[in-house]
Motif scaffolding. Structure first.
Motif, PDB file in Angstrom:
ATOM      1  N   GLY B   1       0.632 -14.550  33.466  1.00 44.13           N
ATOM      2  CA  GLY B   1      -0.052 -14.573  34.736  1.00 44.13           C
ATOM      3  C   GLY B   1       0.445 -13.482  35.666  1.00 44.13           C
ATOM      4  N   GLN B   2      -0.183 -13.445  36.810  1.00 43.07           N
ATOM      5  CA  GLN B   2       0.154 -12.431  37.800  1.00 43.07           C
ATOM      6  C   GLN B   2       1.590 -12.572  38.262  1.00 43.07           C
ATOM      7  OE1 GLN B   2      -1.946 -10.002  39.140  1.00 43.07           O
ATOM      8  NE2 GLN B   2      -0.154  -9.226  40.164  1.00 43.07           N
ATOM      9  N   GLN B   3       2.344 -11.472  38.211  1.00 46.40           N
ATOM     10  CA  GLN B   3       3.689 -11.491  38.742  1.00 46.40           C
ATOM     11  C   GLN B   3       3.881 -10.273  39.617  1.00 46.40           C
ATOM     12  OE1 GLN B   3       6.636 -11.841  35.689  1.00 46.40           O
ATOM     13  NE2 GLN B   3       6.404 -14.053  35.561  1.00 46.40           N
ATOM     14  N   VAL B   4       4.246 -10.506  40.844  1.00 40.43           N
ATOM     15  CA  VAL B   4       4.503  -9.418  41.776  1.00 40.43           C
ATOM     16  C   VAL B   4       5.885  -9.606  42.373  1.00 40.43           C
ATOM     17  CG1 VAL B   4       3.845  -8.310  43.927  1.00 40.43           C
ATOM     18  CG2 VAL B   4       2.081  -9.067  42.340  1.00 40.43           C
ATOM     19  N   MET B   5       6.692  -8.572  42.249  1.00 40.77           N
ATOM     20  CA  MET B   5       8.035  -8.611  42.780  1.00 40.77           C
ATOM     21  C   MET B   5       8.107  -7.703  43.998  1.00 40.77           C
ATOM     22  SD  MET B   5       9.709 -10.623  40.818  1.00 40.77           S
ATOM     23  CE  MET B   5      11.379 -10.230  41.304  1.00 40.77           C
ATOM     24  N   GLN B   6       8.760  -8.175  45.033  1.00 45.15           N
ATOM     25  CA  GLN B   6       8.960  -7.356  46.219  1.00 45.15           C
ATOM     26  C   GLN B   6      10.458  -7.139  46.369  1.00 45.15           C
ATOM     27  OE1 GLN B   6       6.841  -8.710  49.708  1.00 45.15           O
ATOM     28  NE2 GLN B   6       7.600  -6.997  50.925  1.00 45.15           N
ATOM     29  N   ILE B   7      10.859  -5.893  46.449  1.00 43.40           N
ATOM     30  CA  ILE B   7      12.285  -5.564  46.566  1.00 43.40           C
ATOM     31  C   ILE B   7      12.521  -4.499  47.619  1.00 43.40           C
ATOM     32  CG2 ILE B   7      12.910  -6.176  44.190  1.00 43.40           C
ATOM     33  CD1 ILE B   7      12.580  -3.220  43.461  1.00 43.40           C
ATOM     34  N   PRO B   8      13.706  -4.516  48.263  1.00 40.05           N
ATOM     35  CA  PRO B   8      14.749  -5.523  48.114  1.00 40.05           C
ATOM     36  C   PRO B   8      14.413  -6.788  48.897  1.00 40.05           C
ATOM     37  CG  PRO B   8      15.384  -3.971  49.796  1.00 40.05           C
ATOM     38  CD  PRO B   8      14.059  -3.484  49.247  1.00 40.05           C
ATOM     39  N   CYS B  23       6.618  -3.111  46.350  1.00 38.49           N
ATOM     40  CA  CYS B  23       5.891  -4.249  45.802  1.00 38.49           C
ATOM     41  C   CYS B  23       5.420  -3.823  44.413  1.00 38.49           C
ATOM     42  CB  CYS B  23       4.700  -4.555  46.714  1.00 38.49           C
ATOM     43  SG  CYS B  23       4.028  -6.196  46.545  1.00 38.49           S
ATOM     44  N   ASN B  24       5.877  -4.525  43.379  1.00 40.42           N
ATOM     45  CA  ASN B  24       5.579  -4.126  42.004  1.00 40.42           C
ATOM     46  C   ASN B  24       4.878  -5.255  41.255  1.00 40.42           C
ATOM     47  OD1 ASN B  24       6.988  -1.592  42.240  1.00 40.42           O
ATOM     48  ND2 ASN B  24       8.886  -2.745  42.110  1.00 40.42           N
ATOM     49  N   SER B  25       3.764  -4.907  40.624  1.00 41.08           N
ATOM     50  CA  SER B  25       2.955  -5.894  39.916  1.00 41.08           C
ATOM     51  C   SER B  25       2.941  -5.624  38.414  1.00 41.08           C
ATOM     52  CB  SER B  25       1.522  -5.866  40.445  1.00 41.08           C
ATOM     53  OG  SER B  25       0.675  -6.652  39.636  1.00 41.08           O
ATOM     54  N   SER B  26       2.803  -6.678  37.637  1.00 42.51           N
ATOM     55  CA  SER B  26       2.697  -6.527  36.188  1.00 42.51           C
ATOM     56  C   SER B  26       1.256  -6.240  35.772  1.00 42.51           C
ATOM     57  CB  SER B  26       3.203  -7.795  35.488  1.00 42.51           C
ATOM     58  OG  SER B  26       2.474  -8.927  35.942  1.00 42.51           O
ATOM     59  N   THR B  27       0.313  -6.459  36.679  1.00 41.54           N
ATOM     60  CA  THR B  27      -1.092  -6.204  36.363  1.00 41.54           C
ATOM     61  C   THR B  27      -1.738  -5.380  37.478  1.00 41.54           C
ATOM     62  OG1 THR B  27      -1.768  -8.264  37.416  1.00 41.54           O
ATOM     63  CG2 THR B  27      -1.324  -8.360  35.063  1.00 41.54           C
ATOM     64  N   THR B  28      -2.892  -4.849  37.199  1.00 39.33           N
ATOM     65  CA  THR B  28      -3.604  -4.003  38.166  1.00 39.33           C
ATOM     66  C   THR B  28      -4.092  -4.831  39.352  1.00 39.33           C
ATOM     67  OG1 THR B  28      -4.334  -2.550  36.386  1.00 39.33           O
ATOM     68  CG2 THR B  28      -5.545  -2.422  38.467  1.00 39.33           C
ATOM     69  N   LYS B  69      -2.313   1.522  40.412  1.00 36.81           N
ATOM     70  CA  LYS B  69      -2.618   0.360  41.273  1.00 36.81           C
ATOM     71  C   LYS B  69      -1.815  -0.865  40.839  1.00 36.81           C
ATOM     72  CE  LYS B  69      -6.820  -0.017  42.960  1.00 36.81           C
ATOM     73  NZ  LYS B  69      -8.270  -0.194  43.119  1.00 36.81           N
ATOM     74  N   LYS B  70      -0.563  -0.601  40.461  1.00 34.72           N
ATOM     75  CA  LYS B  70       0.327  -1.710  40.107  1.00 34.72           C
ATOM     76  C   LYS B  70       1.521  -1.793  41.039  1.00 34.72           C
ATOM     77  CE  LYS B  70      -0.601  -2.089  35.146  1.00 34.72           C
ATOM     78  NZ  LYS B  70       0.013  -2.089  33.799  1.00 34.72           N
ATOM     79  N   ASN B  71       1.676  -0.812  41.915  1.00 36.39           N
ATOM     80  CA  ASN B  71       2.799  -0.856  42.838  1.00 36.39           C
ATOM     81  C   ASN B  71       2.434  -0.210  44.155  1.00 36.39           C
ATOM     82  OD1 ASN B  71       3.574   2.113  42.580  1.00 36.39           O
ATOM     83  ND2 ASN B  71       3.713   1.403  40.478  1.00 36.39           N
ATOM     84  N   SER B  72       3.204  -0.569  45.149  1.00 33.13           N
ATOM     85  CA  SER B  72       2.966  -0.043  46.489  1.00 33.13           C
ATOM     86  C   SER B  72       4.298   0.021  47.221  1.00 33.13           C
ATOM     87  CB  SER B  72       1.998  -0.953  47.260  1.00 33.13           C
ATOM     88  OG  SER B  72       1.745  -0.452  48.554  1.00 33.13           O
ATOM     89  N   SER B  73       4.363   0.895  48.201  1.00 34.67           N
ATOM     90  CA  SER B  73       5.583   0.992  48.992  1.00 34.67           C
ATOM     91  C   SER B  73       5.259   1.157  50.464  1.00 34.67           C
ATOM     92  CB  SER B  73       6.438   2.169  48.512  1.00 34.67           C
ATOM     93  OG  SER B  73       5.767   3.399  48.740  1.00 34.67           O
ATOM     94  N   LEU B  74       6.200   0.729  51.266  1.00 33.60           N
ATOM     95  CA  LEU B  74       6.148   0.918  52.721  1.00 33.60           C
ATOM     96  C   LEU B  74       7.439   1.617  53.116  1.00 33.60           C
ATOM     97  CD1 LEU B  74       5.710   0.434  55.773  1.00 33.60           C
ATOM     98  CD2 LEU B  74       6.342  -1.950  55.398  1.00 33.60           C
ATOM     99  N   HIS B  75       7.322   2.753  53.739  1.00 30.23           N
ATOM    100  CA  HIS B  75       8.493   3.539  54.149  1.00 30.23           C
ATOM    101  C   HIS B  75       8.494   3.688  55.665  1.00 30.23           C
ATOM    102  CE1 HIS B  75      11.641   6.618  53.814  1.00 30.23           C
ATOM    103  NE2 HIS B  75      10.971   7.279  54.738  1.00 30.23           N
TER     104      HIS B  75
END
Lengths: 116, 111
Positions: B1-8, B23-28, B69-75
């Protein structure tokens, strides 16, 4: 433009008691959401309405939680009976469309529930 | 299933330092949104990214959506004490309009 209104802001109840939260979304917003946010965690979607129909309630503990959106405007979320683990902030949110394609989700201030 | 990890999960920075959350996702993902929640407050929408490789800026904030389209960042450049809060990504998988929030990154800025 008025924001999403919620009440009550704070509620303390004993376990096994019941509680109800009310939400009035932004005028014209078809989609209404109820999220549960436990301290230190991200908001968890409980239920999503499109007008007065349920779009998703897969994470709603239906043995104790119920929600309705009569006439497609206001909504109430009820918990009966409450458990200690229900202590959280209950966030109501609304959006103009069905949540996609440039659609902003607007949150209310939240209803803080403590179950003792 | 959908897994999204947000780090740190947490980040403490000195005022003036930069900050990035991922923010990193295992799926699109069909699109991704970013929200900020001040202590004791409610999530407030910051931005939405839809296109592959999209980059958007808001003053000192830069948002990116990965090519796949599997990850995103905020800087955040040169943090200020007003940047304190928890930053959440929220995503909807393709074909759904159900927004799931990440676990959040709590930012503390030391003056």
């Amino acid at each position: 433009e008025a924001g999403v209104a919620q009440s009550p802001r704070y509620k303390i109840i004993e376990k096994r008691q019941s509680v109800a939260f009310w939400c009035n979304p932004i005028s014209g917003h078809a989609t209404l959401y109820w999220y549960q946010q436990i301290l230190g965690q991200g908001p968890k979607l409980l239920i999503q309405f499109q007008n007065n129909g349920v779009v998703d309630d897969s994470q709603l503990p239906k043995d104790r939680f119920s929600a309705e959106r009569l006439k497609g405007v206001d909504s109430t979320l009820k918990i009966q009976p409450a458990k200690l683990e229900d202590s959280a902030v209950y966030l109501c949110a609304s959006s103009f469309l069905r949540g996609g394609g440039g659609n902003t989700i607007y949150f209310g201030e939240g209803s803080w529930l403590t179950v003792v | 299933g959908q897994q999204v990890m947000q780090i740190p999960q947490y980040q403490h920075v000195q005022e003036g330092e930069d900050f990035t959350t991922y923010c990193n996702s295992s799926t699109t993902l069909s699109n991704i949104q970013w929200y900020k929640q001040r202590p004791g407050g409610h999530p407030v929408f910051l931005i939405q990214l839809v296109k592959s490789g999209e980059v958007k800026k808001q003053k000192r904030l830069t948002f990116q959506f990965g090519e796949a389209k599997k990850n995103s960042s905020l800087h955040i450049t040169a943090t200020q004490t007003t940047d304190v809060g928890t930053y959440f990504c929220a995503y909807a998988t393709s074909g759904t309009y159900k927004y799931i929030f990440g676990t959040g990154t709590r930012l503390k800025v030391l003056a």
